[in-house]
Design a protein around this motif. Structure first.
Motif, PDB file in Angstrom:
ATOM      1  N   ASP A   1       0.842  -3.130  -7.717  1.00  0.00           N
ATOM      2  CA  ASP A   1       0.303  -3.331  -6.673  1.00  0.00           C
ATOM      3  C   ASP A   1       0.966  -4.629  -5.736  1.00  0.00           C
ATOM      4  O   ASP A   1       0.552  -4.608  -4.488  1.00  0.00           O
ATOM      5  CB  ASP A   1      -1.254  -3.854  -7.082  1.00  0.00           C
ATOM      6  CG  ASP A   1      -2.021  -2.824  -7.725  1.00  0.00           C
ATOM      7  OD1 ASP A   1      -1.732  -1.578  -7.286  1.00  0.00           O
ATOM      8  OD2 ASP A   1      -2.924  -3.235  -8.528  1.00  0.00           O
TER       9      ASP A   1
ATOM     10  N   GLN B   1      -1.703   8.031  -5.418  1.00  0.00           N
ATOM     11  CA  GLN B   1      -2.518   7.430  -6.551  1.00  0.00           C
ATOM     12  C   GLN B   1      -2.809   8.652  -7.687  1.00  0.00           C
ATOM     13  O   GLN B   1      -3.001   8.486  -8.578  1.00  0.00           O
ATOM     14  CB  GLN B   1      -3.727   6.975  -5.897  1.00  0.00           C
ATOM     15  CG  GLN B   1      -3.684   5.639  -4.845  1.00  0.00           C
ATOM     16  CD  GLN B   1      -3.208   4.585  -5.785  1.00  0.00           C
ATOM     17  OE1 GLN B   1      -3.314   4.422  -7.131  1.00  0.00           O
ATOM     18  NE2 GLN B   1      -2.332   3.666  -4.990  1.00  0.00           N
TER      19      GLN B   1
ATOM     20  N   SER C   1       0.867  -1.246   0.229  1.00  0.00           N
ATOM     21  CA  SER C   1       0.062  -0.001  -0.010  1.00  0.00           C
ATOM     22  C   SER C   1       1.015   1.246  -0.054  1.00  0.00           C
ATOM     23  O   SER C   1       1.733   1.140   0.670  1.00  0.00           O
ATOM     24  CB  SER C   1      -0.698   0.002   1.059  1.00  0.00           C
ATOM     25  OG  SER C   1      -0.178  -0.032   2.284  1.00  0.00           O
ATOM     26  N   TYR C   2       0.494   2.316  -0.691  1.00  0.00           N
ATOM     27  CA  TYR C   2       1.242   3.359  -0.810  1.00  0.00           C
ATOM     28  C   TYR C   2       0.505   4.479  -0.056  1.00  0.00           C
ATOM     29  O   TYR C   2      -0.510   4.473   0.168  1.00  0.00           O
ATOM     30  CB  TYR C   2       1.228   3.855  -2.279  1.00  0.00           C
ATOM     31  CG  TYR C   2       1.924   2.964  -3.047  1.00  0.00           C
ATOM     32  CD1 TYR C   2       3.478   2.893  -3.207  1.00  0.00           C
ATOM     33  CD2 TYR C   2       1.435   1.994  -4.006  1.00  0.00           C
ATOM     34  CE1 TYR C   2       3.796   1.904  -4.121  1.00  0.00           C
ATOM     35  CE2 TYR C   2       1.953   0.874  -4.904  1.00  0.00           C
ATOM     36  CZ  TYR C   2       3.431   1.343  -4.923  1.00  0.00           C
ATOM     37  OH  TYR C   2       4.008   0.194  -5.778  1.00  0.00           O
TER      38      TYR C   2
END
Length: 88
Positions: free
Chosen positions: A63, A55, A49-50
């Protein structure tokens, strides 16, 4: 009469040894195939997860990434499974 009984007992003993060897070999084949199946179907990638806001930058980030520890574990499963099959 005594010799016949001893031969009969030795014959039965050899049959039991052969049955034990067949059972042990079959058990090793099942365990080895199970380890190979687990190793071949193991997923070696992990989801990431970023932080918020990345995004919207449209950086084309993946991913999932490969995990070296899981790849080593997969290799260990495959090598040990092959060794168990070799013993069978």
């Amino acid at each position: 009469m005594t010799n016949q009984i001893k031969v009969y007992n030795k014959f039965n003993h050899k049959i039991l040894n052969m049955n034990a060897k067949i059972f042990l070999g079959g058990l090793l084949v099942i365990v080895g195939m199970g380890l190979l199946y687990l190793g071949l179907t193991m997923d070696t990638s992990v989801a990431i997860s970023y932080p918020e806001g990345t995004q919207s930058l449209n950086l084309d980030l993946p991913d999932r990434v490969n995990n070296l520890g899981l790849m080593q574990e997969k290799q260990n499963y495959l090598m040990f499974g092959e060794f168990v099959l070799y013993l069978a």
